[in-house]
Motif scaffolding. Sequence first.
Motif, PDB file in Angstrom:
ATOM      1  N   GLU A   3     -77.911  21.657   2.443  1.00 41.92           N
ATOM      2  CA  GLU A   3     -77.190  20.543   2.757  1.00 41.92           C
ATOM      3  C   GLU A   3     -77.212  19.195   3.849  1.00 41.92           C
ATOM      4  O   GLU A   3     -78.262  18.798   3.952  1.00 41.92           O
ATOM      5  CB  GLU A   3     -75.779  21.023   3.004  1.00 41.92           C
ATOM      6  CG  GLU A   3     -74.820  22.632   2.684  1.00 41.92           C
ATOM      7  CD  GLU A   3     -73.963  22.921   3.436  1.00 41.92           C
ATOM      8  OE1 GLU A   3     -73.021  23.415   3.349  1.00 41.92           O
ATOM      9  OE2 GLU A   3     -74.363  22.748   4.844  1.00 41.92           O
ATOM     10  N   GLU A   5     -75.187  16.337   5.795  1.00 45.80           N
ATOM     11  CA  GLU A   5     -74.285  16.525   6.817  1.00 45.80           C
ATOM     12  C   GLU A   5     -74.285  14.477   7.156  1.00 45.80           C
ATOM     13  O   GLU A   5     -75.030  14.369   7.672  1.00 45.80           O
ATOM     14  CB  GLU A   5     -73.853  17.879   7.756  1.00 45.80           C
ATOM     15  CG  GLU A   5     -74.196  18.919   7.602  1.00 45.80           C
ATOM     16  CD  GLU A   5     -72.689  19.657   6.891  1.00 45.80           C
ATOM     17  OE1 GLU A   5     -72.758  20.469   6.350  1.00 45.80           O
ATOM     18  OE2 GLU A   5     -72.112  18.541   6.693  1.00 45.80           O
ATOM     19  N   GLN A   6     -72.592  14.423   7.074  1.00 43.69           N
ATOM     20  CA  GLN A   6     -72.761  13.020   8.136  1.00 43.69           C
ATOM     21  C   GLN A   6     -71.520  12.819   8.495  1.00 43.69           C
ATOM     22  O   GLN A   6     -70.400  13.670   7.435  1.00 43.69           O
ATOM     23  CB  GLN A   6     -72.503  11.909   7.181  1.00 43.69           C
ATOM     24  CG  GLN A   6     -73.954  11.951   6.363  1.00 43.69           C
ATOM     25  CD  GLN A   6     -73.737  10.459   5.014  1.00 43.69           C
ATOM     26  OE1 GLN A   6     -73.926  10.904   3.718  1.00 43.69           O
ATOM     27  NE2 GLN A   6     -73.876   9.644   5.485  1.00 43.69           N
ATOM     28  N   ASN A   7     -71.055  12.114   9.270  1.00 42.60           N
ATOM     29  CA  ASN A   7     -69.093  12.073   9.897  1.00 42.60           C
ATOM     30  C   ASN A   7     -69.096  10.898   8.955  1.00 42.60           C
ATOM     31  O   ASN A   7     -69.376  10.482   8.442  1.00 42.60           O
ATOM     32  CB  ASN A   7     -69.634  11.310  11.527  1.00 42.60           C
ATOM     33  CG  ASN A   7     -68.452  11.243  11.493  1.00 42.60           C
ATOM     34  OD1 ASN A   7     -67.060  10.875  11.706  1.00 42.60           O
ATOM     35  ND2 ASN A   7     -67.988  11.861  13.985  1.00 42.60           N
ATOM     36  N   CYS A  23     -77.266  11.256   9.932  1.00 41.07           N
ATOM     37  CA  CYS A  23     -77.137  12.054   8.733  1.00 41.07           C
ATOM     38  C   CYS A  23     -78.675  13.806   9.067  1.00 41.07           C
ATOM     39  O   CYS A  23     -79.316  13.185   9.545  1.00 41.07           O
ATOM     40  CB  CYS A  23     -77.845  11.225   7.681  1.00 41.07           C
ATOM     41  SG  CYS A  23     -77.939  12.448   6.653  1.00 41.07           S
ATOM     42  N   TYR A  25     -79.968  16.911   7.967  1.00 35.23           N
ATOM     43  CA  TYR A  25     -80.199  17.563   6.206  1.00 35.23           C
ATOM     44  C   TYR A  25     -80.689  19.157   6.974  1.00 35.23           C
ATOM     45  O   TYR A  25     -81.023  19.828   7.970  1.00 35.23           O
ATOM     46  CB  TYR A  25     -80.698  17.497   5.729  1.00 35.23           C
ATOM     47  CG  TYR A  25     -82.315  16.875   6.091  1.00 35.23           C
ATOM     48  CD1 TYR A  25     -82.279  15.862   7.075  1.00 35.23           C
ATOM     49  CD2 TYR A  25     -83.415  18.148   6.377  1.00 35.23           C
ATOM     50  CE1 TYR A  25     -83.715  15.466   7.897  1.00 35.23           C
ATOM     51  CE2 TYR A  25     -85.070  17.604   6.658  1.00 35.23           C
ATOM     52  CZ  TYR A  25     -84.653  16.540   7.332  1.00 35.23           C
ATOM     53  OH  TYR A  25     -86.250  16.080   7.853  1.00 35.23           O
ATOM     54  N   SER A  26     -80.159  20.129   6.138  1.00 31.90           N
ATOM     55  CA  SER A  26     -80.640  21.333   6.252  1.00 31.90           C
ATOM     56  C   SER A  26     -82.036  21.800   5.815  1.00 31.90           C
ATOM     57  O   SER A  26     -82.616  23.359   6.368  1.00 31.90           O
ATOM     58  CB  SER A  26     -79.471  22.220   5.386  1.00 31.90           C
ATOM     59  OG  SER A  26     -79.337  22.508   4.096  1.00 31.90           O
ATOM     60  N   GLY A 103     -74.726  13.531   1.534  1.00 30.50           N
ATOM     61  CA  GLY A 103     -73.604  13.377   2.006  1.00 30.50           C
ATOM     62  C   GLY A 103     -72.382  13.343   1.742  1.00 30.50           C
ATOM     63  O   GLY A 103     -72.563  11.953   0.590  1.00 30.50           O
TER      64      GLY A 103
END
Lengths: 112, 113
Positions: A3, A5-7, A23, A25-26, A103
Motif C-alpha cells: 500500500e 498512503e496519503q492524507n 506519503c 509506503y508499506s 496512493g
Amino acid sequence: QKEVEQNSGPLSVPEGAIASLNCTYSDRGSQSFFWYRQYSGKSPELIMSIYSNGDKEDGRFTAQLNKASQYVSLLIRDSQPSDSATYLCAAQPSGGYNKLIFGAGTRLAVHP
Amino acid sequence: DAGITQSPRYKITETGRQVTLMCHQTWSHSYMFWYRQDLGHGLRLIYYSAAADITDKGEVPDGYVVSRSKTENFPLTLESATRSQTSVYFCASTGGRSQAEQYFGPGTRLTVT
C-alpha cells in the motif's frame, strides 16, 4: 497487501508559502518513487521521480525520500494558485515488473 | 509527437453491451497499463502488458479483456458492461531511466446506464 498512503486533504496553503505533501509506503523493498500532479478532469502528469535517499530538487519542487522510515514527501516552494491540484504518490514495489502502486492522492488548494 | 492517445474520450453505453476502449502510443514503450479511477479508490490497475502478446492481470481484472497484437496498441474490452464499470479509464506506458516512470493518456470517461 502493498500500500501507499496519503492524507486526502484538502491541504490549504496561501500563495507564496511552502506546501508539504507526504506519503508512506508499506513495501520495504520498493526502490523507485514518483509524484504525479492531476488537475481536475485531466490525467496524471509525472512531475518528480526519486530513487535514492535524500533530496532531489527540480525548480520549485523538492522530493524527499527516507527508505528507513518508508516515507516520501514533496515540497512545493512559492506555491501558486496554478499548483492547486491532486498530487498522487506512487511506488514501484519489489518484483513489480514496472507496475506502480498509487496512493489515493492529496488535494492541494493554494489560495491568493 | 502524439505520445499516448485514447479513444473515445467519452462514451455512454447500456448495461450488457460490449465496449472497447482504445489506447495507442508512439514511443515504442514495451510496457502498457490500464487503470480505472473512481472517487475514494484512486488509480487501480486493471491489466498490464510487458510486450506484444504478453498480458497479465492487475488488481481489478474481472469483467475486462485485453489484447496486444502490436506494441503500440493496447485495447481494453468490457465484454458485458455493468453500472459498476462506470469510471474514468486511463492508459499508461513506461519510459525513462527506471523504466517504471509511467506516462498517461488523456483518459476515457465511460458511463454505463
